[in-house]
Design a protein around this motif. Structure first.
Motif, PDB file in Angstrom:
ATOM      1  N   ALA A   1     -11.305  13.448  22.231  1.00 13.70           N
ATOM      2  CA  ALA A   1     -12.337  14.483  22.206  1.00 13.70           C
ATOM      3  C   ALA A   1     -12.700  14.860  23.639  1.00 13.70           C
ATOM      4  O   ALA A   1     -12.564  14.040  24.556  1.00 13.70           O
ATOM      5  CB  ALA A   1     -13.565  13.980  21.458  1.00 13.70           C
ATOM      6  N   PRO A   2     -13.134  16.084  23.866  1.00 13.74           N
ATOM      7  CA  PRO A   2     -13.534  16.488  25.222  1.00 13.74           C
ATOM      8  C   PRO A   2     -14.662  15.600  25.744  1.00 13.74           C
ATOM      9  O   PRO A   2     -15.460  15.066  24.979  1.00 13.74           O
ATOM     10  CB  PRO A   2     -13.998  17.930  25.037  1.00 13.74           C
ATOM     11  N   PHE A   3     -14.713  15.464  27.052  1.00 16.24           N
ATOM     12  CA  PHE A   3     -15.757  14.677  27.688  1.00 16.24           C
ATOM     13  C   PHE A   3     -16.915  15.584  28.077  1.00 16.24           C
ATOM     14  O   PHE A   3     -16.865  16.803  27.896  1.00 16.24           O
ATOM     15  CB  PHE A   3     -15.188  13.959  28.913  1.00 16.24           C
ATOM     16  N   SER A   4     -17.962  15.003  28.614  1.00 15.34           N
ATOM     17  CA  SER A   4     -19.104  15.791  29.080  1.00 15.34           C
ATOM     18  C   SER A   4     -18.797  16.350  30.462  1.00 15.34           C
ATOM     19  O   SER A   4     -17.910  15.860  31.170  1.00 15.34           O
ATOM     20  CB  SER A   4     -20.362  14.926  29.145  1.00 15.34           C
ATOM     21  N   ASP A   5     -19.563  17.382  30.863  1.00 11.03           N
ATOM     22  CA  ASP A   5     -19.393  17.938  32.209  1.00 11.03           C
ATOM     23  C   ASP A   5     -19.573  16.855  33.267  1.00 11.03           C
ATOM     24  O   ASP A   5     -18.840  16.806  34.261  1.00 11.03           O
ATOM     25  CB  ASP A   5     -20.406  19.061  32.451  1.00 11.03           C
ATOM     26  N   GLU A   6     -20.560  15.992  33.051  1.00 15.67           N
ATOM     27  CA  GLU A   6     -20.852  14.939  34.027  1.00 15.67           C
ATOM     28  C   GLU A   6     -19.680  13.977  34.145  1.00 15.67           C
ATOM     29  O   GLU A   6     -19.285  13.583  35.254  1.00 15.67           O
ATOM     30  CB  GLU A   6     -22.114  14.180  33.619  1.00 15.67           C
ATOM     31  N   GLN A   7     -19.092  13.587  33.015  1.00 17.81           N
ATOM     32  CA  GLN A   7     -17.956  12.669  33.054  1.00 17.81           C
ATOM     33  C   GLN A   7     -16.768  13.286  33.776  1.00 17.81           C
ATOM     34  O   GLN A   7     -16.088  12.618  34.574  1.00 17.81           O
ATOM     35  CB  GLN A   7     -17.548  12.280  31.624  1.00 17.81           C
ATOM     36  N   VAL A   8     -16.500  14.555  33.502  1.00 18.37           N
ATOM     37  CA  VAL A   8     -15.371  15.227  34.138  1.00 18.37           C
ATOM     38  C   VAL A   8     -15.604  15.339  35.645  1.00 18.37           C
ATOM     39  O   VAL A   8     -14.694  15.091  36.451  1.00 18.37           O
ATOM     40  CB  VAL A   8     -15.154  16.620  33.514  1.00 18.37           C
ATOM     41  N   THR A   9     -16.807  15.702  36.033  1.00 21.33           N
ATOM     42  CA  THR A   9     -17.119  15.857  37.458  1.00 21.33           C
ATOM     43  C   THR A   9     -17.020  14.528  38.186  1.00 21.33           C
ATOM     44  O   THR A   9     -16.442  14.442  39.280  1.00 21.33           O
ATOM     45  CB  THR A   9     -18.518  16.461  37.635  1.00 21.33           C
ATOM     46  N   LYS A  10     -17.561  13.477  37.601  1.00 18.83           N
ATOM     47  CA  LYS A  10     -17.497  12.156  38.232  1.00 18.83           C
ATOM     48  C   LYS A  10     -16.053  11.699  38.373  1.00 18.83           C
ATOM     49  O   LYS A  10     -15.661  11.142  39.399  1.00 18.83           O
ATOM     50  CB  LYS A  10     -18.295  11.146  37.417  1.00 18.83           C
TER      51      LYS A  10
END
Length: 367
Positions: A244-253
């Motif tokens: 499933a897609p991750f959150s914006d925060e997870q992707v940015t980190k």
């Protein structure tokens, strides 16, 4: 005044991701020719590493036919095919090529290993790399655009083999262009091999008025011996569903914690692709080890969707994992798109992006 950064903060600063949207690569024509080799994902593939599905005899047959085909390309290159036929059968010298197919055409669904086999053929053909060319259909038409038609014919006529991956005819102009190009290359003694999800006689169906270009399409078909490869998508065979897609925060980190990662907002990346020629999408990702995307949403129109397909192909070729937030990749294209003339391209993009999303899953677990 800011405080002295901690060791952890320094590490993140050193791994600041690049933005694909900030890149505007310029690719000289000679690089386009030099890069007509199997992409990194297929550097090490061989016929011996292809694992035929025991329930699909057509896969084993394809390997056998292609091995014979490669062996038949070992003679001296000459106009009209030289002393040896394309399937290894000797024949007397002749001023013109013998009638019949001058190449092989691998037809099948997504993920049955067609590109693996095509790259294996390239590797198995006993000729110097400079005498063999490998590229997608789009890359071939881009080469004509960069060099001009006559120079492309001159450049490729000295080759022993031309491998064309993802062979599709999307508009009347490409139909006439490729038909004429391949006809001249066959006359020069160049062997052809291609992959597609469409049989040669069916090229162009659902995309334009194929009946108006029936002569050209039939001419293309005559150059190939079709080989049907049955089976299921190996990328989904026995594997878990796409993450499933991750959150914006997870992707940015993850982007900041991964050396060589890129980080872009998906809508802005799609807009940027409209300003970069598709022949440069490979160069756009030079040096990128992971692509991180935020706010993935449905593609707004067909032109944008087709550009995204090319980018997905280049990322897949280069084995670049894709980490994303927003919608899952199987919701990128509208129902209308998935039922239209380009549906095979869109399903291929979904399949490949799903595989790359699986590859990216570990990025969120990095320390």
């Amino acid at each position: 005044m800011s405080s002295t950064p901690t060791a952890g903060e320094t590490s993140i600063a050193e791994a600041t991701p690049v933005s694909l949207c900030s890149r505007e690569p310029h690719v000289p024509a000679d690089r386009l020719v030099a890069e007509m080799v199997p992409p990194p994902r297929f550097d090490s593939v061989r016929f011996a590493t292809y694992l035929p599905d025991p329930d699909q005899p057509s896969q084993t047959e394809a390997v056998q036919v292609l091995e014979t085909f490669a062996a038949g390309l070992g003679g001296a290159h000459a106009v009209g095919g030289g002393k040896r036929g394309f399937f290894g059968f000797g024949r007397a010298k002749a001023p013109k090529a013998a009638p019949g197919p001058r190449g092989v055409y691998l037809d099948g669904g997504y993920g049955v290993g067609k590109t693996h086999l095509l790259a294996s053929l390239w590797h198995a053909t006993p000729a110097e790399p400079a005498l063999k060319a490998f590229g997608t259909f789009v890359e071939l038409t881009n080469l004509v655009g960069a060099l001009g038609f006559q120079q492309t014919v001159k450049t490729l006529s000295g080759h022993r083999l031309l491998c064309i991956d993802e062979f599709e005819l999307d508009d009347p102009g490409d139909t006439v262009l490729v038909s004429t190009l391949l006809g001249k290359l066959v006359d020069a003694g160049v062997a052809l091999a291609a992959t597609s999800n469409t049989l040669p006689g069916k090229l162009g169906e659902g995309r334009f008025a194929a009946a108006d270009f029936l002569r050209e399409i039939q001419g293309l078909s005559a150059h190939f011996r079709p080989l049907r490869i049955d089976g299921e998508d190996y990328r989904h065979r026995g594997l878990p569903e796409a993450p499933a897609p991750f959150s914006d925060e997870q992707v940015t980190k993850a982007a900041y914690a991964t050396e060589g990662a890129s980080l872009d907002d998906f809508p802005h990346l799609l807009e940027h692709l409209s300003r970069v020629h598709p022949s440069r999408y490979g160069a756009l990702t030079d040096g990128v080890r992971a692509v991180c995307l935020t706010d993935v949403r449905p593609v707004p129109d067909q032109s944008t969707a087709l550009r995204l397909v090319v980018l997905a192909d280049r990322l897949y070729d280069r084995e670049v994992p894709v980490l994303a937030s927003g919608l899952p990749f199987d919701r990128l294209f509208s129902e209308e798109m998935l039922k239209g003339g380009y549906r095979k391209k869109y399903f291929r993009a979904i399949s490949r992006l799903t595989a790359l999303a699986r590859d990216a899953k570990g990025l969120t677990e990095a320390p």
